[in-house]
Write a protein that holds these residues in place. Structure first.
Motif, PDB file in Angstrom:
ATOM      1  N   ILE A 281     -84.907   9.565  12.878  1.00  0.00           N
ATOM      2  CA  ILE A 281     -85.898   8.712  12.222  1.00  0.00           C
ATOM      3  C   ILE A 281     -85.625   7.288  12.706  1.00  0.00           C
ATOM      4  O   ILE A 281     -84.697   6.630  12.224  1.00  0.00           O
ATOM      5  N   PRO A 282     -86.401   6.820  13.714  1.00  0.00           N
ATOM      6  CA  PRO A 282     -86.123   5.516  14.320  1.00  0.00           C
ATOM      7  C   PRO A 282     -86.117   4.348  13.330  1.00  0.00           C
ATOM      8  O   PRO A 282     -85.282   3.451  13.450  1.00  0.00           O
ATOM      9  N   SER A 283     -87.006   4.351  12.353  1.00  0.00           N
ATOM     10  CA  SER A 283     -87.086   3.216  11.423  1.00  0.00           C
ATOM     11  C   SER A 283     -85.822   3.059  10.577  1.00  0.00           C
ATOM     12  O   SER A 283     -85.547   1.980  10.061  1.00  0.00           O
ATOM     13  N   LEU A 284     -85.044   4.128  10.439  1.00  0.00           N
ATOM     14  CA  LEU A 284     -83.781   4.070   9.700  1.00  0.00           C
ATOM     15  C   LEU A 284     -82.571   4.071  10.628  1.00  0.00           C
ATOM     16  O   LEU A 284     -81.444   3.941  10.163  1.00  0.00           O
ATOM     17  N   ASP A 285     -82.809   4.271  11.933  1.00  0.00           N
ATOM     18  CA  ASP A 285     -81.733   4.476  12.888  1.00  0.00           C
ATOM     19  C   ASP A 285     -80.803   5.576  12.379  1.00  0.00           C
ATOM     20  O   ASP A 285     -79.590   5.462  12.389  1.00  0.00           O
TER      21      ASP A 285
ATOM     22  N   VAL B 107     -93.359   2.315   3.255  1.00  0.00           N
ATOM     23  CA  VAL B 107     -92.849   3.631   3.620  1.00  0.00           C
ATOM     24  C   VAL B 107     -93.612   4.204   4.812  1.00  0.00           C
ATOM     25  O   VAL B 107     -93.021   4.707   5.751  1.00  0.00           O
ATOM     26  N   PHE B 108     -94.930   4.138   4.784  1.00  0.00           N
ATOM     27  CA  PHE B 108     -95.745   4.773   5.817  1.00  0.00           C
ATOM     28  C   PHE B 108     -96.368   3.733   6.723  1.00  0.00           C
ATOM     29  O   PHE B 108     -96.683   2.636   6.268  1.00  0.00           O
ATOM     30  N   PRO B 109     -96.599   4.060   7.964  1.00  0.00           N
ATOM     31  CA  PRO B 109     -96.200   5.267   8.673  1.00  0.00           C
ATOM     32  C   PRO B 109     -94.742   5.178   9.133  1.00  0.00           C
ATOM     33  O   PRO B 109     -94.167   4.096   9.201  1.00  0.00           O
ATOM     34  N   PHE B 110     -94.166   6.341   9.441  1.00  0.00           N
ATOM     35  CA  PHE B 110     -92.861   6.385  10.085  1.00  0.00           C
ATOM     36  C   PHE B 110     -92.832   7.588  11.016  1.00  0.00           C
ATOM     37  O   PHE B 110     -93.587   8.533  10.846  1.00  0.00           O
ATOM     38  N   ASP B 111     -91.985   7.506  12.027  1.00  0.00           N
ATOM     39  CA  ASP B 111     -91.869   8.590  13.007  1.00  0.00           C
ATOM     40  C   ASP B 111     -90.658   9.450  12.697  1.00  0.00           C
ATOM     41  O   ASP B 111     -89.624   8.963  12.232  1.00  0.00           O
TER      42      ASP B 111
END
Length: 186
Positions: A83-87, A157-161
């Protein structure tokens, strides 16, 4: 199968059930469940039947809203999940193969991180404890958990990959538009 060995209480008497099934537009899988009446231990996992895939695959799924959390996901034990947004990454082999929803994948990741939180404090790894606490809360928010902390205006929260990289090619994200292509799944 009756009278199986239980890895938890290390006794016989557990029951294993297996269900071979075909996932539409994917492939044949075998769902296995072990239940021990003596100690209450339960374990479920997915393995793959049929032919071996010639190539691995990378699935990139852009989660655009809460409705996407209900999509079925098959994550093989050879797949990494990122999950890139959280690394945040789950490395291959750290979880068994599973069939669940996207919400289930996110909650399971949060639960697994939470399991070691007391140990982090016990050994004095306070910085890592707090970093993990932040990731746990973010995973729960992504999973739609209403009890998760955070200011939605500051941290949307949205969007996320979500990226699943599977060298064996055995992972899958449900396409509700099938047989048409899913614009959010590559």
């Amino acid at each position: 199968i009756w009278d199986c060995f239980c890895p938890n209480c290390e006794e016989g008497g557990a029951i294993t059930t297996m269900l071979p099934t075909k996932v539409p537009l994917f492939r044949e899988i075998i769902i296995m469940n072990l239940t021990c009446d003596k100690c209450g231990f339960r374990n479920a996992e997915v393995t793959f039947g049929g032919e071996i895939q010639e190539k691995g695959e990378r699935l990139t799924f852009t989660v655009v809203g809460p409705h996407d959390l209900d999509r079925q996901v098959i994550k093989s034990d050879s797949a990494s999940l990122f999950i890139p947004s959280l690394d945040f990454e789950i490395h291959p082999g750290t979880q068994k193969g599973t069939i669940t929803t996207l919400e289930g994948v996110l909650k399971r990741a949060a639960e697994n991180l939470e399991l070691l939180q007391p140990e982090r404090l016990k050994i004095g790894d306070v910085d890592n404890f707090h970093r993990c606490r932040i990731v746990i809360e973010k995973l729960l928010r992504l999973a739609g958990d209403p009890s998760a902390e955070g200011d939605e205006k500051l941290d949307p929260v949205f969007p996320f990959d979500l990226i699943m990289d599977d060298t064996a090619g055995n992972s899958f994200v449900e396409n509700p538009l099938a047989p048409k292509p899913d614009p959010y799944l590559k």
